[in-house]
Scaffold this motif. Structure first.
Motif, PDB file in Angstrom:
ATOM      1  N   THR A  24     -10.277   2.892  -5.137  1.00 36.85           N
ATOM      2  CA  THR A  24     -11.471   2.876  -4.291  1.00 36.85           C
ATOM      3  C   THR A  24     -11.201   2.139  -2.979  1.00 36.85           C
ATOM      4  OG1 THR A  24     -12.959   2.946  -6.201  1.00 36.85           O
ATOM      5  CG2 THR A  24     -13.872   2.103  -4.134  1.00 36.85           C
ATOM      6  N   GLU A  25     -10.589   0.947  -3.059  1.00 30.27           N
ATOM      7  CA  GLU A  25     -10.346   0.158  -1.854  1.00 30.27           C
ATOM      8  C   GLU A  25      -9.284   0.790  -0.961  1.00 30.27           C
ATOM      9  OE1 GLU A  25     -12.305  -2.421  -0.980  1.00 30.27           O
ATOM     10  OE2 GLU A  25     -13.384  -1.767  -2.759  1.00 30.27           O
ATOM     11  N   LEU A  26      -8.261   1.392  -1.548  1.00 28.28           N
ATOM     12  CA  LEU A  26      -7.249   2.074  -0.736  1.00 28.28           C
ATOM     13  C   LEU A  26      -7.849   3.302  -0.058  1.00 28.28           C
ATOM     14  CD1 LEU A  26      -4.142   1.844  -3.088  1.00 28.28           C
ATOM     15  CD2 LEU A  26      -4.545   0.559  -0.986  1.00 28.28           C
ATOM     16  N   GLY A  27      -8.729   3.993  -0.755  1.00 26.17           N
ATOM     17  CA  GLY A  27      -9.430   5.119  -0.126  1.00 26.17           C
ATOM     18  C   GLY A  27     -10.313   4.650   1.023  1.00 26.17           C
TER      19      GLY A  27
ATOM     20  N   LEU B 132       0.006  -1.585   0.927  1.00 22.59           N
ATOM     21  CA  LEU B 132      -0.327  -2.005  -0.439  1.00 22.59           C
ATOM     22  C   LEU B 132       0.808  -2.891  -0.945  1.00 22.59           C
ATOM     23  CD1 LEU B 132      -1.686  -1.912  -3.280  1.00 22.59           C
ATOM     24  CD2 LEU B 132      -0.407   0.207  -3.686  1.00 22.59           C
ATOM     25  N   ILE B 133       0.492  -4.131  -1.316  1.00 21.01           N
ATOM     26  CA  ILE B 133       1.464  -5.020  -1.947  1.00 21.01           C
ATOM     27  C   ILE B 133       1.115  -5.092  -3.432  1.00 21.01           C
ATOM     28  CG2 ILE B 133       2.423  -7.342  -2.068  1.00 21.01           C
ATOM     29  CD1 ILE B 133       1.786  -7.704   0.868  1.00 21.01           C
ATOM     30  N   THR B 134       2.024  -4.669  -4.286  1.00 19.47           N
ATOM     31  CA  THR B 134       1.729  -4.661  -5.717  1.00 19.47           C
ATOM     32  C   THR B 134       1.715  -6.070  -6.295  1.00 19.47           C
ATOM     33  OG1 THR B 134       2.360  -3.770  -7.877  1.00 19.47           O
ATOM     34  CG2 THR B 134       4.150  -4.384  -6.400  1.00 19.47           C
ATOM     35  N   ILE B 135       0.863  -6.266  -7.284  1.00 20.78           N
ATOM     36  CA  ILE B 135       0.880  -7.513  -8.049  1.00 20.78           C
ATOM     37  C   ILE B 135       1.379  -7.222  -9.473  1.00 20.78           C
ATOM     38  CG2 ILE B 135      -0.744  -8.938  -6.755  1.00 20.78           C
ATOM     39  CD1 ILE B 135      -1.964  -6.878  -9.660  1.00 20.78           C
ATOM     40  N   ASP B 136       2.008  -6.032  -9.630  1.00 21.92           N
ATOM     41  CA  ASP B 136       2.554  -5.596 -10.914  1.00 21.92           C
ATOM     42  C   ASP B 136       3.980  -5.070 -10.705  1.00 21.92           C
ATOM     43  OD1 ASP B 136       2.864  -4.804 -13.557  1.00 21.92           O
ATOM     44  OD2 ASP B 136       1.669  -2.973 -13.329  1.00 21.92           O
ATOM     45  N   PRO B 137       4.902  -5.941 -10.269  1.00 20.79           N
ATOM     46  CA  PRO B 137       6.252  -5.461  -9.951  1.00 20.79           C
ATOM     47  C   PRO B 137       7.014  -4.922 -11.148  1.00 20.79           C
ATOM     48  CG  PRO B 137       6.200  -7.865  -9.971  1.00 20.79           C
ATOM     49  CD  PRO B 137       4.767  -7.401 -10.069  1.00 20.79           C
TER      50      PRO B 137
ATOM     51  N   PHE C 253      -3.746  -6.159  -1.908  1.00 22.63           N
ATOM     52  CA  PHE C 253      -2.947  -6.497  -3.082  1.00 22.63           C
ATOM     53  C   PHE C 253      -3.556  -5.800  -4.296  1.00 22.63           C
ATOM     54  CE2 PHE C 253      -1.709  -9.770  -0.175  1.00 22.63           C
ATOM     55  CZ  PHE C 253      -0.455 -10.221  -0.577  1.00 22.63           C
ATOM     56  N   GLY C 254      -2.789  -4.930  -4.928  1.00 27.48           N
ATOM     57  CA  GLY C 254      -3.286  -4.203  -6.091  1.00 27.48           C
ATOM     58  C   GLY C 254      -2.128  -3.678  -6.912  1.00 27.48           C
ATOM     59  N   PHE C 255      -2.370  -2.624  -7.703  1.00 26.53           N
ATOM     60  CA  PHE C 255      -1.292  -2.050  -8.511  1.00 26.53           C
ATOM     61  C   PHE C 255      -1.600  -0.593  -8.820  1.00 26.53           C
ATOM     62  CE2 PHE C 255      -4.458  -3.500 -11.393  1.00 26.53           C
ATOM     63  CZ  PHE C 255      -4.302  -2.896 -12.630  1.00 26.53           C
ATOM     64  N   THR C 256      -0.551   0.187  -9.056  1.00 28.64           N
ATOM     65  CA  THR C 256      -0.715   1.637  -9.155  1.00 28.64           C
ATOM     66  C   THR C 256      -1.376   2.074 -10.456  1.00 28.64           C
ATOM     67  OG1 THR C 256       1.476   2.005 -10.137  1.00 28.64           O
ATOM     68  CG2 THR C 256       1.344   1.952  -7.737  1.00 28.64           C
ATOM     69  N   TYR C 257      -1.352   1.235 -11.485  1.00 30.78           N
ATOM     70  CA  TYR C 257      -1.981   1.590 -12.761  1.00 30.78           C
ATOM     71  C   TYR C 257      -3.444   1.157 -12.806  1.00 30.78           C
ATOM     72  CZ  TYR C 257       2.568   2.857 -14.715  1.00 30.78           C
ATOM     73  OH  TYR C 257       3.783   3.467 -14.959  1.00 30.78           O
ATOM     74  N   CYS C 258      -3.964   0.662 -11.704  1.00 28.52           N
ATOM     75  CA  CYS C 258      -5.355   0.223 -11.617  1.00 28.52           C
ATOM     76  C   CYS C 258      -6.282   1.422 -11.827  1.00 28.52           C
ATOM     77  CB  CYS C 258      -5.596  -0.414 -10.245  1.00 28.52           C
ATOM     78  SG  CYS C 258      -7.245  -1.088 -10.009  1.00 28.52           S
TER      79      CYS C 258
ATOM     80  N   ALA D 160       6.133   4.987  -3.922  1.00 28.29           N
ATOM     81  CA  ALA D 160       6.274   6.101  -2.976  1.00 28.29           C
ATOM     82  C   ALA D 160       5.362   7.257  -3.364  1.00 28.29           C
ATOM     83  CB  ALA D 160       7.727   6.558  -2.908  1.00 28.29           C
ATOM     84  N   ASP D 161       5.317   7.571  -4.650  1.00 29.73           N
ATOM     85  CA  ASP D 161       4.448   8.656  -5.114  1.00 29.73           C
ATOM     86  C   ASP D 161       2.978   8.272  -4.972  1.00 29.73           C
ATOM     87  OD1 ASP D 161       3.864  11.152  -6.744  1.00 29.73           O
ATOM     88  OD2 ASP D 161       3.009   9.616  -8.062  1.00 29.73           O
ATOM     89  N   TYR D 162       2.660   7.020  -5.283  1.00 26.14           N
ATOM     90  CA  TYR D 162       1.259   6.581  -5.300  1.00 26.14           C
ATOM     91  C   TYR D 162       0.655   6.517  -3.902  1.00 26.14           C
ATOM     92  CZ  TYR D 162      -2.780   3.733  -6.697  1.00 26.14           C
ATOM     93  OH  TYR D 162      -4.049   3.259  -6.925  1.00 26.14           O
ATOM     94  N   VAL D 163       1.336   5.851  -2.971  1.00 22.76           N
ATOM     95  CA  VAL D 163       0.741   5.645  -1.644  1.00 22.76           C
ATOM     96  C   VAL D 163       0.575   6.957  -0.894  1.00 22.76           C
ATOM     97  CG1 VAL D 163       1.595   3.290  -1.467  1.00 22.76           C
ATOM     98  CG2 VAL D 163       2.978   5.158  -0.535  1.00 22.76           C
ATOM     99  N   SER D 164       1.405   7.956  -1.209  1.00 19.02           N
ATOM    100  CA  SER D 164       1.305   9.245  -0.513  1.00 19.02           C
ATOM    101  C   SER D 164      -0.008   9.956  -0.807  1.00 19.02           C
ATOM    102  CB  SER D 164       2.481  10.144  -0.911  1.00 19.02           C
ATOM    103  OG  SER D 164       2.412  10.501  -2.291  1.00 19.02           O
ATOM    104  N   ARG D 165      -0.696   9.541  -1.847  1.00 19.08           N
ATOM    105  CA  ARG D 165      -1.964  10.186  -2.219  1.00 19.08           C
ATOM    106  C   ARG D 165      -3.140   9.693  -1.379  1.00 19.08           C
ATOM    107  NH1 ARG D 165      -1.499   9.349  -8.799  1.00 19.08           N
ATOM    108  NH2 ARG D 165       0.741   9.849  -8.992  1.00 19.08           N
ATOM    109  N   PHE D 166      -2.970   8.605  -0.651  1.00 22.17           N
ATOM    110  CA  PHE D 166      -4.097   8.002   0.061  1.00 22.17           C
ATOM    111  C   PHE D 166      -4.030   8.185   1.577  1.00 22.17           C
ATOM    112  CE2 PHE D 166      -3.777   5.800  -3.983  1.00 22.17           C
ATOM    113  CZ  PHE D 166      -5.097   5.778  -4.402  1.00 22.17           C
ATOM    114  N   HIS D 167      -2.875   7.953   2.153  1.00 23.46           N
ATOM    115  CA  HIS D 167      -2.754   8.061   3.616  1.00 23.46           C
ATOM    116  C   HIS D 167      -1.282   8.248   3.960  1.00 23.46           C
ATOM    117  CE1 HIS D 167      -3.108   7.047   7.910  1.00 23.46           C
ATOM    118  NE2 HIS D 167      -4.386   7.309   7.773  1.00 23.46           N
ATOM    119  N   PRO D 168      -0.976   9.122   4.912  1.00 26.46           N
ATOM    120  CA  PRO D 168       0.436   9.383   5.233  1.00 26.46           C
ATOM    121  C   PRO D 168       1.180   8.171   5.772  1.00 26.46           C
ATOM    122  CG  PRO D 168      -1.033  10.437   6.828  1.00 26.46           C
ATOM    123  CD  PRO D 168      -1.887   9.979   5.691  1.00 26.46           C
ATOM    124  N   ARG D 169       0.455   7.180   6.292  1.00 29.36           N
ATOM    125  CA  ARG D 169       1.119   5.995   6.843  1.00 29.36           C
ATOM    126  C   ARG D 169       1.019   4.771   5.928  1.00 29.36           C
ATOM    127  NH1 ARG D 169      -0.659   3.654  10.852  1.00 29.36           N
ATOM    128  NH2 ARG D 169      -2.724   4.596  11.127  1.00 29.36           N
ATOM    129  N   LEU D 170       0.391   4.938   4.764  1.00 26.68           N
ATOM    130  CA  LEU D 170       0.268   3.802   3.839  1.00 26.68           C
ATOM    131  C   LEU D 170       1.640   3.439   3.287  1.00 26.68           C
ATOM    132  CD1 LEU D 170      -1.471   1.796   2.218  1.00 26.68           C
ATOM    133  CD2 LEU D 170      -1.780   3.590   0.499  1.00 26.68           C
TER     134      LEU D 170
END
Length: 232
Positions: free
Chosen positions: A107-110, A130-135, A96-101, A144-154
């Motif tokens: 760090t944790e997604l990496g 990743l479940i956002t806490i900042d909807p 659980f996090g958010f893309t503006y973190c 979609a743009d954010y998760v693609s930076r960490f893992h292709p299956r995220l």
């Protein structure tokens, strides 16, 4: 009656402020302020603490009788509504996090991504989420743009504030909006565990912030090898 309601509200605010202050001065070095507050709050109201006892391999086992996870209804980065049934029978690593973190979430997604890579072919059995806490800001397109930076299956999941709150309650996730005077935009304070979720949508283990990818990979592999009772 109005006077009683106002007095009760003041008492409740004072209690919450006192618990927050106590969490600030009593938190351990490995606890974030959000985690410390959630744990002190749970203790005051007689609930199980969010943080279970640490076990070997970097994972944390849940206390007897404590259950995390379960049903949810959210929206993925493609804009499609998904529920826990879409992941039935699959292992998940959930954060659980958010893309503006600015630091903790990346760090944790990496770490999650590195753990899956360290597992080799076995990593294909686990879906990272990743479940956002900042909807308010984390739309499907943003995720979609954010998760693609960490893992292709995220996968990234968002939803209405009510849907996010319901999912967070099932995982006992603490989060709160924070507006700092020196900043023009807000941040989100939140607990920062990685959850290993079993095929039954229930959490099997948790990982503290800064747990190494190798420790997570080893703990997940141990869970994958462990025999399960029918229906578990």
């Amino acid at each position: 009656m109005l006077r009683i309601i106002r007095f009760s509200s003041i008492l409740l605010l004072a209690l919450v402020a006192g618990i927050w202050a106590y969490a600030w001065v009593s938190k351990s070095p490995e606890e974030s302020l959000g985690e410390a507050f959630a744990n002190r709050l749970a203790g005051v109201f007689g609930q199980e603490a969010v943080v279970p006892t640490a076990s070997g391999g970097g994972g944390m086992q849940l206390p007897a009788g404590m259950s995390l996870g379960g049903p949810f209804e959210l929206v993925n980065q493609a804009g499609r509504t998904v529920t826990e049934r879409d992941y039935a029978g699959r292992w998940l690593l959930v954060y659980f996090g958010f893309t503006y973190c600015p630091d903790v979430c990346p760090t944790e997604l990496g770490t999650m991504a590195a753990a899956l890579d360290a597992m080799g072919p076995q990593g294909e059995q686990v879906t990272p989420i990743l479940i956002t806490i900042d909807p308010q800001r984390d739309t499907p397109a943003q995720l979609a743009d954010y998760v693609s930076r960490f893992h292709p299956r995220l996968e990234g999941l968002t939803g209405t504030p009510e849907q996010i709150a319901a999912a967070a309650r099932r995982y006992r996730v603490y989060y709160a909006r924070v507006q700092r005077p020196e900043m023009t935009d807000y941040l989100m304070d939140h607990s920062s565990f990685i959850y290993l979720v079993g095929p039954d949508a229930k959490v099997r283990a948790l990982f503290r912030p800064e747990t190494s990818p190798e420790a997570i990979a080893a703990a997940v592999q141990a869970q994958l090898r462990a025999p399960r009772n029918p229906g578990s």
